[in-house]
Enzyme design. Structure first.
Site, PDB file in Angstrom:
ATOM      1  N   LYS A  67      -5.239  -9.333  -7.913  1.00  0.00           N
ATOM      2  CA  LYS A  67      -6.316  -9.577  -6.967  1.00  0.00           C
ATOM      3  C   LYS A  67      -7.429  -8.540  -7.170  1.00  0.00           C
ATOM      4  CE  LYS A  67      -6.541  -8.069  -2.419  1.00  0.00           C
ATOM      5  NZ  LYS A  67      -7.706  -8.053  -1.543  1.00  0.00           N
ATOM      6  N   LYS A 108     -11.442  -3.569  -3.566  1.00  0.00           N
ATOM      7  CA  LYS A 108     -12.361  -2.419  -3.568  1.00  0.00           C
ATOM      8  C   LYS A 108     -11.707  -1.206  -4.182  1.00  0.00           C
ATOM      9  CE  LYS A 108     -13.788  -3.499   0.935  1.00  0.00           C
ATOM     10  NZ  LYS A 108     -12.593  -3.123   1.654  1.00  0.00           N
ATOM     11  N   LYS A 140       0.832  -1.208   0.000  1.00  0.00           N
ATOM     12  CA  LYS A 140       0.000   0.000   0.000  1.00  0.00           C
ATOM     13  C   LYS A 140       0.863   1.253   0.000  1.00  0.00           C
ATOM     14  CE  LYS A 140      -4.435  -1.655   1.523  1.00  0.00           C
ATOM     15  NZ  LYS A 140      -5.658  -1.453   2.268  1.00  0.00           N
TER      16      LYS A 140
END
Ligand code: ATP
Ligand code: LTN
Length: 335
Positions: free
Chosen positions: A198, A201, A115
């Site tokens: 993957k 959201k 991230k």
């Protein structure tokens, strides 16, 4: 006192709907497990703000996520379903855990590295770095021993066990240590347009993500446009056939059919046939859930009352545990 073990899990309201990977990797198991455990399900809004959020949409996404838990079958009278920021013990325990977490061990968390890399490592916040200690606090506060999550969360559960064990040995037996309850690797869902990545959201492309709140016609259209490959055989082979394997994984999860049986039933049939079957199965499950979620969202005051009642139930469990922690650590009690 019930003799059932405690289960805790949560998802971040990081978008205005959950996606099919959240359902297959987590929510579907939660619903199946809620009768066997004292189950606690959290909408982890404080985790959502570890990456920059839009303050105008966060509250709505939080309500929608809670509505989707209920629509999928979580019973907020039986299980505890609440919003993380409503129970301040989570951040209070997280701070204590921060003080026994090594900079090095936090730096090894792969979700942080991924991230942080996405936004440029220099821009990553301390909150993102501390994401795993807040997650550990979520779990340890309730002595949860079962934590059903997708396999990308395995490392965070390991850290939670390490921190709980470390606290226990330094300050005295305080926490139960959790186990991850993880679906097989085959249950990981990939982006429909880029089946190497993957589904998440916060994926960049909308066309590769099946949202639980999408209209049924849109869901069907996305599935029919999913990337496959040039040969014609329908079999599960993630390396050689990632797109087809992804569709088979979805179908297997939605119809509870083992993979070899599915492969056999598609022998000699074409990709168009596979896609229509997947689209029908997904729509049959998601359409009533979407309708129920929209119904709950049409009365936000009632939904907020459910969440408020459940936050009080969670707080009742969390407060005494936090008091014990403060005392063991040596903080001066407020008289
Ligand atoms: P974000 O993009 O904000 O990280 P996400 O969609 O990747 O969101 P999380 O909120 O991180 O999902 O995860 C919620 C739960 O859903 C976790 O248990 C996670 O393991 C599971 N999950 C998320 N994406 C998938 C996927 N593609 N396949 C299987 N499980 C998934
Ligand atoms: N990091 C988790 C969400 C999460 C969670 C938790 C899951 C936050 N706190 C406690 C289980 C238990 C994720 O799924 N991305």
């Amino acid at each position: 006192m019930s003799t059932k073990a405690t289960l805790f899990s949560g998802m971040a309201p990081s978008a205005d709907s959950l996606q099919i990977g959240n359902y297959i990797g987590a929510l579907q198991q939660w619903v199946e497990m809620q009768d066997t455990y004292n189950a606690i399900f959290c909408v982890v809004d404080l985790h959502a703000i570890t990456v920059p959020q839009d303050p105008k949409t966060l509250a709505a996404s939080t309500r929608t996520t809670a509505a989707q838990y209920i629509a999928a079958g979580i019973d907020p009278e039986q299980s505890i379903l609440f919003v993380q920021s409503h129970v301040s013990a989570h951040t209070e325990l997280a701070w204590i855990l921060n003080t026994i977490t090594g900079f090095g061990e936090a730096s090894r968390m792969t979700q942080f590295k991924d991230k942080a890399a996405k936004q440029g490592t220099e821009a990553a916040s301390l909150g993102l770095f501390a994401y795993p200690t807040l997650m550990a606090a979520d779990i340890l506060l309730y002595d949860a021993t079962a934590v059903p999550v997708g396999d990308d969360q395995r490392q965070h559960i390991e850290l939670t066990r390490d921190l709980g064990g470390r606290f226990n040995s330094r300050f005295g037996e305080t926490f139960k240590l959790p186990e991850a309850v993880i679906m097989k690797e085959t249950a990981r869902i990939y982006d429909l347009q880029n089946p190497e990545a993957k589904m998440s959201k916060t994926s960049v492309s909308d066309s590769g993500v099946i949202w639980m709140m999408d209209e049924p016609s849109k869901t069907a259209k996305k599935i029919k446009s999913a990337v496959t490959d040039d040969d014609r055989e329908i079999r599960f082979d993630r390396g050689a056939k990632p797109g087809v394997s992804n569709l088979l994984t979805i179908l297997s999860a939605f119809t509870s059919t083992p993979m070899p049986e599915l492969e056999a039933s598609f022998a000699g049939r074409g990709y168009g046939d596979l896609k229509s079957t997947v689209a029908d199965a997904v729509v049959a499950t998601f359409e009533p859930m979407r309708a129920r979620a929209l119904e709950l969202l049409s009365d936000p005051a009632e939904l907020d009352r459910i969440l408020s009642r459940n936050a009080a139930r969670a707080e009742e469990l969390a407060k005494p545990k936090l008091a014990t922690v403060y005392e063991r650590v040596g903080l001066l009690p407020r008289s």
